[in-house]
Design an enzyme around this catalytic site. Structure first.
Site, PDB file in Angstrom:
ATOM      1  N   LYS A 169     -68.521 -45.341   8.702  1.00 33.91           N
ATOM      2  CA  LYS A 169     -68.863 -44.817   7.383  1.00 33.91           C
ATOM      3  C   LYS A 169     -67.906 -45.279   6.279  1.00 33.91           C
ATOM      4  CE  LYS A 169     -72.415 -42.251   8.695  1.00 33.91           C
ATOM      5  NZ  LYS A 169     -73.781 -42.454   8.203  1.00 33.91           N
TER       6      LYS A 169
ATOM      7  N   SER B  84     -71.465 -39.632  19.351  1.00 35.34           N
ATOM      8  CA  SER B  84     -72.661 -40.420  19.042  1.00 35.34           C
ATOM      9  C   SER B  84     -72.627 -41.772  19.743  1.00 35.34           C
ATOM     10  CB  SER B  84     -72.800 -40.610  17.526  1.00 35.34           C
ATOM     11  OG  SER B  84     -71.700 -41.325  16.995  1.00 35.34           O
TER      12      SER B  84
END
Length: 478
Positions: free
Chosen positions: A62, A293
């Site tokens: 991110k 994840s």
């Protein structure tokens, strides 16, 4: 005078190739992350590579979109000097925005669902971001839903910029212009499939657009947690009701505007337990510490690889560092409490004892140790009571109220009271239960405001608290 250089020892040239002159800013370290081939897993006929986005300075993929979204907002005037950036985030986008925005002088307000790991929240606050926690059990349209809440905060703050990673075009653009070209170059232009998850959709869409232009053979594969609506929608064309899942950062209860699902060629729904086991295997087999994840992505990538009948080159991502999940994914007791670990079931009280003395997992204190030691052990282990053991034999229980009653009083002498031995404060009249008893035996104990002390014959097994019973009932309700 000529200078003769010695030949570099084996491996030295590749090591030196990673060295660079000093960078002007940590932000210059965003991107250009390494790729590693996974060789300790069964990948069938395929070769499986993993791109370590955990090597970004904020510890996740991110960072790329944070840099891109802030730059775009500055360029078009939506974000002005000294302004405020507001975002709804599972943690990592917030970390990226804080990493980029705070050194630039921006105020950062982040709305974070309450299921996020403690490490992420601590990291955000340490960077200087303002964190607003909200519910993770409500959907879009609810006033406490994290995206709706962030949008409302931004609307009410003059001059605030709502980053909105879910619809901001600078999000997929970051992956189309950086992540995609990096993967293509690192794999010598030969990429058969890329396995990604969807949180905001930027990674899927950005990589999908890049490979559609530069490598049409490359398939985009979706890894989705069971409970998310995305994989079922791709498989059936129908929007199902969202369930719940434990994996952080990917999976959705709606289709984000940035998620172009038409780019997906294959989708897999991965159970939480499988994701957790996979990411722990990634650490124990390959030495790569990754977040939850990444376990979902790895599980889907392995399934895809094993299904292939011809050799293919497949790449997936370490989306973020496992350092953010040490109190969750890499905590055996947390996994057991969530029902995500394999535990032998007996159908009696043994099933509720999370930390057994038999296995050495019980946190305990000795009768001659100080109350200060007992207090410190409670704090570090996040428990409210400790069994008191003398040469392996249970002689008492000491809890917070016992310690408080002993140390309370005048300031003079308080330190001496903290250093008093545990035996002076512990409860030594003990009511015990046998491991073979059923759950019905617990309620009378809790009604007496006691903790359940469980024995197997003459052997001390461990303690059962109210929260242990609640966890057990919740697991059995699924």
């Amino acid at each position: 005078m000529s200078v003769h250089r010695k030949a570099a020892p084996d491996g030295a040239e590749s090591t030196l190739a990673r060295l660079r002159p000093p960078y002007a800013s940590v932000l210059d370290l965003i991107g250009q992350t390494p790729v590693v081939e996974l060789t300790k897993f069964d990948t069938g006929k395929c070769r499986l590579f993993i791109k370590l986005e955990s090597q970004n300075p904020g510890g996740s993929i991110k960072d790329r979109i944070a840099l891109s979204m802030i730059a775009a907002a500055e360029k078009d005037g939506r974000l002005k000097r000294g302004g405020t950036i507001v975002e709804a985030t599972a943690g990592n986008t917030g970390l990226g925005l804080a990493q980029v925005g705070i050194p630039k002088g921006y105020r950062i307000i982040l709305v974070v669902p309450d299921k996020m790991s403690r490490e992420k929240i601590q990291h955000l606050r340490a960077l200087g971001a303002e964190v607003r926690m909200t519910r993770s059990d409500v959907g879009k349209g609810h006033p406490e839903y994290y995206q709706d809440m962030a949008e409302k905060i931004a609307a009410e703050l003059p001059g605030a910029f709502y980053a909105n990673q879910f619809a901001n075009p600078a999000n997929p653009l970051a992956h189309e212009t950086t992540t995609g070209p990096e993967i293509f170059t690192q794999l010598d232009g030969d990429v058969d499939a890329v396995v990604v998850g969807v949180g905001s959709g930027g990674t899927l869409t950005g990589l999908g657009r890049y490979f559609a232009k530069h490598s049409p053979k490359t398939e985009m594969v979706l890894a989705d947690p069971v409970g998310s609506v995305l994989a079922p929608l791709i498989k059936t064309g129908k929007m199902e009701e969202a369930g719940s899942w434990t994996v952080e950062g990917i999976g959705e209860d709606f289709v984000p505007p940035n998620a172009d699902l038409s780019l997906v060629k294959k989708a897999y729904s991965i159970p939480d337990k499988q994701s957790m086991l996979a990411v722990r295997d990634l650490l124990s087999k390959e030495g790569i510490l990754a977040g939850s994840s990444s376990g979902t992505l790895l599980s889907a990538a392995l399934r895809y690889c094993r299904e292939q009948t011809s050799p293919k080159r497949v790449v997936t991502l370490v989306c973020d560092s496992g350092n953010k999940y040490l109190s969750k994914v890499f905590d055996d007791f947390w996994l057991a409490e969530q029902g995500l670990a394999e535990r032998e079931q007996h159908g009696d009280l043994r099933d509720l004892v999370m930390r057994t003395y038999r296995t050495g997992d019980t946190v305990w204190v000795g009768p001659e140790e100080s109350l200060l030691n007992a207090y410190g052990r409670m704090r570090r282990s996040d428990v409210s009571q400790l069994p008191v053991l003398d040469d392996g034999r249970l002689v008492g229980i000491v809890d917070e109220s016992d310690i408080l009653a002993k140390v309370d009083g005048p300031y003079d002498g308080r330190w001496d009271r903290f250093n008093a031995p545990v035996r002076t404060a512990m409860t030594s009249t003990l009511h015990t239960l046998q491991a073979s008893q059923t759950l019905d035996a617990l309620l009378p104990v809790f009604d007496r405001n006691e903790v359940a002390i469980v024995f197997d014959g003459e052997e001390f097994i461990g303690l059962i608290t109210r929260i242990d019973l609640i966890n057990h009932l919740r697991r059995r309700a699924k």
